[in-house]
Structures are given as C-alpha cells and as structure tokens.
Design an enzyme around this catalytic site. Sequence first.
Site, PDB file in Angstrom:
ATOM      1  N   LYS A 138      39.839  40.092  51.777  1.00 59.51           N
ATOM      2  CA  LYS A 138      39.353  41.002  50.726  1.00 59.51           C
ATOM      3  C   LYS A 138      37.858  40.801  50.505  1.00 59.51           C
ATOM      4  CE  LYS A 138      39.885  39.879  46.284  1.00 59.51           C
ATOM      5  NZ  LYS A 138      38.637  39.922  45.489  1.00 59.51           N
ATOM      6  N   ASN A 139      37.446  39.547  50.373  1.00 59.24           N
ATOM      7  CA  ASN A 139      36.054  39.270  49.970  1.00 59.24           C
ATOM      8  C   ASN A 139      35.066  39.420  51.104  1.00 59.24           C
ATOM      9  OD1 ASN A 139      37.073  38.895  47.473  1.00 59.24           O
ATOM     10  ND2 ASN A 139      36.921  36.659  47.479  1.00 59.24           N
ATOM     11  N   ARG A 153      34.879  45.395  39.412  1.00 54.59           N
ATOM     12  CA  ARG A 153      33.519  44.956  39.065  1.00 54.59           C
ATOM     13  C   ARG A 153      32.715  44.591  40.297  1.00 54.59           C
ATOM     14  NH1 ARG A 153      31.803  40.519  39.636  1.00 54.59           N
ATOM     15  NH2 ARG A 153      30.187  40.741  38.064  1.00 54.59           N
ATOM     16  N   CYS A 157      35.146  39.954  33.292  1.00 56.59           N
ATOM     17  CA  CYS A 157      36.511  40.165  33.796  1.00 56.59           C
ATOM     18  C   CYS A 157      37.353  39.015  33.258  1.00 56.59           C
ATOM     19  CB  CYS A 157      36.512  40.211  35.316  1.00 56.59           C
ATOM     20  SG  CYS A 157      36.233  38.611  36.034  1.00 56.59           S
ATOM     21  N   ARG A 159      30.590  37.820  33.801  1.00 61.24           N
ATOM     22  CA  ARG A 159      30.193  37.879  35.213  1.00 61.24           C
ATOM     23  C   ARG A 159      28.775  38.438  35.294  1.00 61.24           C
ATOM     24  NH1 ARG A 159      34.842  37.812  38.484  1.00 61.24           N
ATOM     25  NH2 ARG A 159      33.472  37.591  40.287  1.00 61.24           N
ATOM     26  N   PRO A 160      27.764  37.620  34.969  1.00 61.03           N
ATOM     27  CA  PRO A 160      26.382  38.132  34.943  1.00 61.03           C
ATOM     28  C   PRO A 160      25.935  38.608  36.324  1.00 61.03           C
ATOM     29  CG  PRO A 160      26.408  35.738  34.844  1.00 61.03           C
ATOM     30  CD  PRO A 160      27.842  36.181  34.703  1.00 61.03           C
ATOM     31  N   ILE A 161      24.963  39.510  36.333  1.00 60.12           N
ATOM     32  CA  ILE A 161      24.384  39.950  37.619  1.00 60.12           C
ATOM     33  C   ILE A 161      22.866  39.793  37.602  1.00 60.12           C
ATOM     34  CG2 ILE A 161      26.274  41.547  38.193  1.00 60.12           C
ATOM     35  CD1 ILE A 161      24.478  43.836  37.182  1.00 60.12           C
ATOM     36  N   ASP A 162      22.377  38.856  36.792  1.00 59.56           N
ATOM     37  CA  ASP A 162      20.925  38.637  36.699  1.00 59.56           C
ATOM     38  C   ASP A 162      20.309  38.267  38.047  1.00 59.56           C
ATOM     39  OD1 ASP A 162      22.589  36.275  36.106  1.00 59.56           O
ATOM     40  OD2 ASP A 162      20.696  35.214  36.089  1.00 59.56           O
ATOM     41  N   LEU A 163      21.034  37.512  38.852  1.00 60.02           N
ATOM     42  CA  LEU A 163      20.492  37.104  40.166  1.00 60.02           C
ATOM     43  C   LEU A 163      20.404  38.306  41.108  1.00 60.02           C
ATOM     44  CD1 LEU A 163      22.417  33.731  40.660  1.00 60.02           C
ATOM     45  CD2 LEU A 163      20.079  34.055  39.826  1.00 60.02           C
ATOM     46  N   ASP A 210      38.598  29.978  44.174  1.00 59.02           N
ATOM     47  CA  ASP A 210      39.717  30.923  44.292  1.00 59.02           C
ATOM     48  C   ASP A 210      41.028  30.225  44.638  1.00 59.02           C
ATOM     49  OD1 ASP A 210      37.755  33.603  45.800  1.00 59.02           O
ATOM     50  OD2 ASP A 210      37.876  32.831  43.763  1.00 59.02           O
ATOM     51  N   ILE A 262      32.738  26.689  38.713  1.00 58.52           N
ATOM     52  CA  ILE A 262      32.145  27.986  39.055  1.00 58.52           C
ATOM     53  C   ILE A 262      32.290  29.001  37.934  1.00 58.52           C
ATOM     54  CG2 ILE A 262      32.132  29.894  40.719  1.00 58.52           C
ATOM     55  CD1 ILE A 262      31.202  27.233  41.924  1.00 58.52           C
ATOM     56  N   ARG A 285      45.633  43.348  43.753  1.00 61.03           N
ATOM     57  CA  ARG A 285      44.207  43.490  44.094  1.00 61.03           C
ATOM     58  C   ARG A 285      43.883  42.702  45.363  1.00 61.03           C
ATOM     59  NH1 ARG A 285      40.781  41.055  40.232  1.00 61.03           N
ATOM     60  NH2 ARG A 285      39.254  41.640  41.808  1.00 61.03           N
TER      61      ARG A 285
HETATM   62  C1  EPZ Z   1      32.710  36.226  44.815  1.00 60.42           C
HETATM   63  O1  EPZ Z   1      32.471  36.643  43.484  1.00 60.42           O
HETATM   64  C2  EPZ Z   1      34.186  36.493  45.075  1.00 60.42           C
HETATM   65  N1  EPZ Z   1      34.453  37.919  44.936  1.00 60.42           N
HETATM   66  C3  EPZ Z   1      35.047  35.703  44.085  1.00 60.42           C
HETATM   67  O2  EPZ Z   1      36.418  35.923  44.431  1.00 60.42           O
HETATM   68  C4  EPZ Z   1      34.732  34.222  44.246  1.00 60.42           C
HETATM   69  O3  EPZ Z   1      35.473  33.491  43.285  1.00 60.42           O
HETATM   70  C5  EPZ Z   1      33.226  33.992  44.029  1.00 60.42           C
HETATM   71  O4  EPZ Z   1      32.462  34.820  44.944  1.00 60.42           O
HETATM   72  C6  EPZ Z   1      32.837  32.545  44.261  1.00 60.42           C
HETATM   73  O5  EPZ Z   1      33.184  32.168  45.550  1.00 60.42           O
HETATM   74  C7  EPZ Z   1      34.136  38.757  45.955  1.00 60.42           C
HETATM   75  O6  EPZ Z   1      33.589  38.350  46.963  1.00 60.42           O
HETATM   76  C8  EPZ Z   1      34.476  40.200  45.768  1.00 60.42           C
HETATM   77  P1  EPZ Z   1      29.299  34.484  42.547  1.00 60.42           P
HETATM   78  P2  EPZ Z   1      30.951  36.749  42.930  1.00 60.42           P
HETATM   79  O7  EPZ Z   1      28.211  35.448  42.341  1.00 60.42           O
HETATM   80  O8  EPZ Z   1      30.043  37.138  44.011  1.00 60.42           O
HETATM   81  C9  EPZ Z   1      27.238  33.074  38.524  1.00 60.42           C
HETATM   82  C10 EPZ Z   1      38.656  36.474  44.042  1.00 60.42           C
HETATM   83  O9  EPZ Z   1      39.533  35.901  43.386  1.00 60.42           O
HETATM   84  N2  EPZ Z   1      26.328  34.205  38.678  1.00 60.42           N
HETATM   85  O10 EPZ Z   1      29.259  33.596  43.756  1.00 60.42           O
HETATM   86  O11 EPZ Z   1      30.976  37.575  41.705  1.00 60.42           O
HETATM   87  C11 EPZ Z   1      28.664  33.493  38.214  1.00 60.42           C
HETATM   88  O12 EPZ Z   1      28.833  33.732  36.834  1.00 60.42           O
HETATM   89  C12 EPZ Z   1      37.252  36.601  43.468  1.00 60.42           C
HETATM   90  O13 EPZ Z   1      38.819  36.945  45.199  1.00 60.42           O
HETATM   91  C13 EPZ Z   1      25.250  34.344  37.811  1.00 60.42           C
HETATM   92  O14 EPZ Z   1      25.055  33.533  36.912  1.00 60.42           O
HETATM   93  O15 EPZ Z   1      30.699  35.238  42.530  1.00 60.42           O
HETATM   94  C14 EPZ Z   1      29.475  32.311  38.698  1.00 60.42           C
HETATM   95  O16 EPZ Z   1      29.466  31.318  37.687  1.00 60.42           O
HETATM   96  C15 EPZ Z   1      37.149  36.015  42.078  1.00 60.42           C
HETATM   97  N3  EPZ Z   1      24.413  35.401  37.977  1.00 60.42           N
HETATM   98  C16 EPZ Z   1      28.671  31.795  39.897  1.00 60.42           C
HETATM   99  O17 EPZ Z   1      27.368  32.375  39.773  1.00 60.42           O
HETATM  100  C17 EPZ Z   1      24.588  36.326  38.968  1.00 60.42           C
HETATM  101  O18 EPZ Z   1      23.770  37.262  39.081  1.00 60.42           O
HETATM  102  C18 EPZ Z   1      29.229  32.196  41.242  1.00 60.42           C
HETATM  103  O19 EPZ Z   1      29.431  33.597  41.214  1.00 60.42           O
HETATM  104  C19 EPZ Z   1      25.697  36.173  39.839  1.00 60.42           C
HETATM  105  C20 EPZ Z   1      26.551  35.103  39.680  1.00 60.42           C
END
Ligand code: EPZ
Length: 419
Positions: free
Chosen positions: A22-23, A92, A116, A121-125, A307, A329, A399
């Site tokens: 999926k990911n 999302r 969620c 789930r911030p997207i600042d990065l 995960d 995480i 999902r």
């Molecule tokens: C991906 O989510 C996966 N989803 C998640 O799988 C997985 O748990 C996660 O990576 C970590 O491996 C998909 O690929 C669709 P991150 P993502 O950005 O990209 C923080 C599942 O169950 N962060 O690596 O959203 C965030 O809050 C799902 O299949 C910021 O602070 O995860 C988290 O604490 C759940 N700012 C950490 O980074 C940002 O702009 C890691 O999040 C982005 C993230």
Amino acid sequence: MSYYEIMGGRPLSGTLAIHGAKNSVLPILAACLLVPGQCIIHNCPDLSDVSATLDILRLLGCRAEREEDTVTIDASALSRSDIPQHLMREMRSSVIFLGALLARLGTAELSYPGGCELGPRPIDLHMAALRSLGAEILEEQGTLCCRRCRGGLQGREICLSIPSVGATENAMLTACGCSGVTTIVGAAREPEITDLQGFLQAIGAQVTGAGTSVVTIQGGGPFHPAEYRVMGDRIAAATYLCGTAAAKGEVEVTGVAPDTLTAVLSCLKEAGCAVHTAPDRISLICAGPLGGISPVRTAPYPGFPTDAQAILMAALAGGEGATLFVENIFDARYRHVDELRRMGADIQLAGRAAMVSGVGRLHGASLRSTDLRGGAALVVAALGAEGTTQVWELCHIRRGYQSLDKNLRALGADIRQIP
Ligand code: EPZ
C-alpha cells in the site's frame, strides 16, 4: 455493519502470496501524473486506499482502469489540479499528489489533510520542502493553494529535520519538475522510497540514493510511459507472520523481501519462533508460547516499523514474559490497547511506553477496530485467543489488507465476515 467472527486456537499452515505494498503503490500512482501517457502498474493491491487514489486520478482527468492486480493509468488528458475535500478526507495521504501536480501542471489545490486516528499529522516538512523548490503555497480556510513561482521550480539542497516518508516522496516528485539538481538530505530510507525511485527511473527520471539518507534528483523530464511491478507489502507480511506466532503453526509468505522487515523478524526469533528466509519469501514456525523480548522501540527505517507495533504487541500479549514497547513516531498509536485489554491483556501505558505482560492466553471478546494496524492487531490476537472474538469497524482494515479473512481461512483459521 459487517464484522469478523474468529474462533481462536486453530494453528495456521500453508503458503500465502503477499499483495503489493500500500505505502509504495500510493506514491507510485501519484507519480503517474508526471507522464503524459500510459503507465502500467503490476501487483497493485485491491485496497480502499488504492480505490480512493484511482478516484482522485479519474477526477483530475486521467484514465484509470484495473484488471485484477494490474492497473493502467493514462494521464495524457490531465485537466484539473484541485482535489475536493471529500476525497482528501477519505485518505489523508493524498497530500502526496501535491508534488506530482506541481511538477506536471505548476499548480495544485487540496484541503488540509488534517489529523487521523494516529493523532495530529502535520505537513510542515512537506510545505517547507516544496517552498524551497519554488512553490508558493497559500493556506486559507483549510485549503492549500499551491503554484510554482514566477521563476519556475528550481532544484536545490533540502534538509529534512525528520526523515518523513511522505515529505521525502513529495520532495522527490516536485524535484522531477524542477530545473537543475535537487538533493534531499535527511531523507527517509524506507523500502517504499526505493520502490518509488525504481518507478521514477522507469519513466526516465534521474533519481539516485533512495534507501540512503541522501536522495538526488536531476529534474526536467520529459517522462515516458513505463510498466512497473510494485514491491510486496512488508507490513502485511509481518501481520500474517505475527498471526502465525499468535495461533502457532508453520506459514510461508512469498513475494516479499526479508530484508525489508529485518527488525520484525529479529523480534519474532527472540520471542521463540523459527524463521527461515530466501530472497522473496519468509517462513515462520511457532510451536510453543511466545516469550518476552528486549524493548521494542519504533524508529525510522531500518529501525522497528511503527506500523508493526500493534501487530507484534497483539501476538506477545497472549504469550509469556514481559516486553516494553516505546512508540516514538506517532502520538496516539496505542488505541488498540483498550481493545486488547477486553481480551484479558495486561498492558500498562505511560506516555510513549507500553509494558506488555504476557498472560499465557487471551480470551475472545467483542472488539472495535480503531485504525488500520490496530484493527489488524485485534485479528492477530483473536487467532490465538480462547473462544470467539468479534472485530467490528472493518473499514479501517480494508484500507490496507486485501482479502484478510479469505487469506487467513486458506491458512486454516476459523474466520468469517458477517454478513
Ligand atoms: C507513512 O506515513 C506511512 N503512510 C505510514 O503508514 C507510516 O506509519 C509512516 O510513513 C512512518 O513510517 C504511507 O506511506 C501512506 P511520516 P507519513 O511523514 O508519511 C512527523 C500505515 O499504517 N511529521 O514519515 O505520513 C509525523 O507527525 C500508515 O500504513 C511532521 O512532523 O509518515 C510523524 O510523527 C500509518 N511533519 C513522523 O514525522 C511533516 O511534515 C513520521 O511521519 C511530516 C511528518
């Protein structure tokens, strides 16, 4: 509303082909927007998150058709760059479309993905990376309006303070539309990033370094049609292996590379399972009770995947011995704990830590899935529990798992969906 009914205690046995990841397929489907032509994606899992992504591609003007596990995307007639709120709310991770739309059309509009079940789930990065490459992003009333600045998208060095998977992917896709070279420092190293790089290379993009913390992209294109096979889903594989550890038995999963889930396999071996691997398969044998293991601390790849935290916890909760989990995480990734406690699990929470004391055997209960992996964890626990368990709110599980009940029945489990 449908639910699973599971009679626990049936050992599992047999071989199961694992569906596509999926990911990995979600960013690859978004990346198809870069190609003014047809891409063919093999091993595409039939999941509700994938269906939602295909709906978004069609709404944007693409042709998107599925024939079994092959999906054909033609983005020649891409005509829109705005994703409506109801589709963003459905998934999302659609934020991944941002980079691909900016690279192809120079504009993108989508509603803030919001939080969620796992917490905020911030997207600042994501925003900072795209702005660094020349995107102008206005955030007004929950909508993100993005466009490339007058001078166009320009490659440069980006430093990620957290190895965010999504931010790395968005930066890679945006960089494909930049002139010049982009270097992402502090990139996520997950295998799904490497799979995205494989697809981008297949369409003619010059991307290297995925799997390390420095990814380099020579932007520009043009990008041409390609065929690509998505990697196997390592978290789905971990789920079936933990299910076997909980229920006992001997199961082989194929179509997945063992080196993509080394940390999980190491925990299962420490807990008392026998694990054998080949390049594209893993077999696990578990005959006796699972023991407690060293602390499980979730971390970016190659650390223990967040995960798989709930899934492993569910297996160990029905074993013997104690194990400390630390979820580093996400902020709210213990919502499955209350449900496991209904089965008799002994789990003490303190902030990011969870102390799991195996109780020998869990008992059946009526449970509610709280999120995707939390729901799968309840199924894992039910497979080894005494008596009958009901698992409700199957929408979360759908999902990320294709035919979970059918696959488990094929391995000997007593599980059925009602109605
Ligand atoms: C991906 O989510 C996966 N989803 C998640 O799988 C997985 O748990 C996660 O990576 C970590 O491996 C998909 O690929 C669709 P991150 P993502 O950005 O990209 C923080 C599942 O169950 N962060 O690596 O959203 C965030 O809050 C799902 O299949 C910021 O602070 O995860 C988290 O604490 C759940 N700012 C950490 O980074 C940002 O702009 C890691 O999040 C982005 C993230």
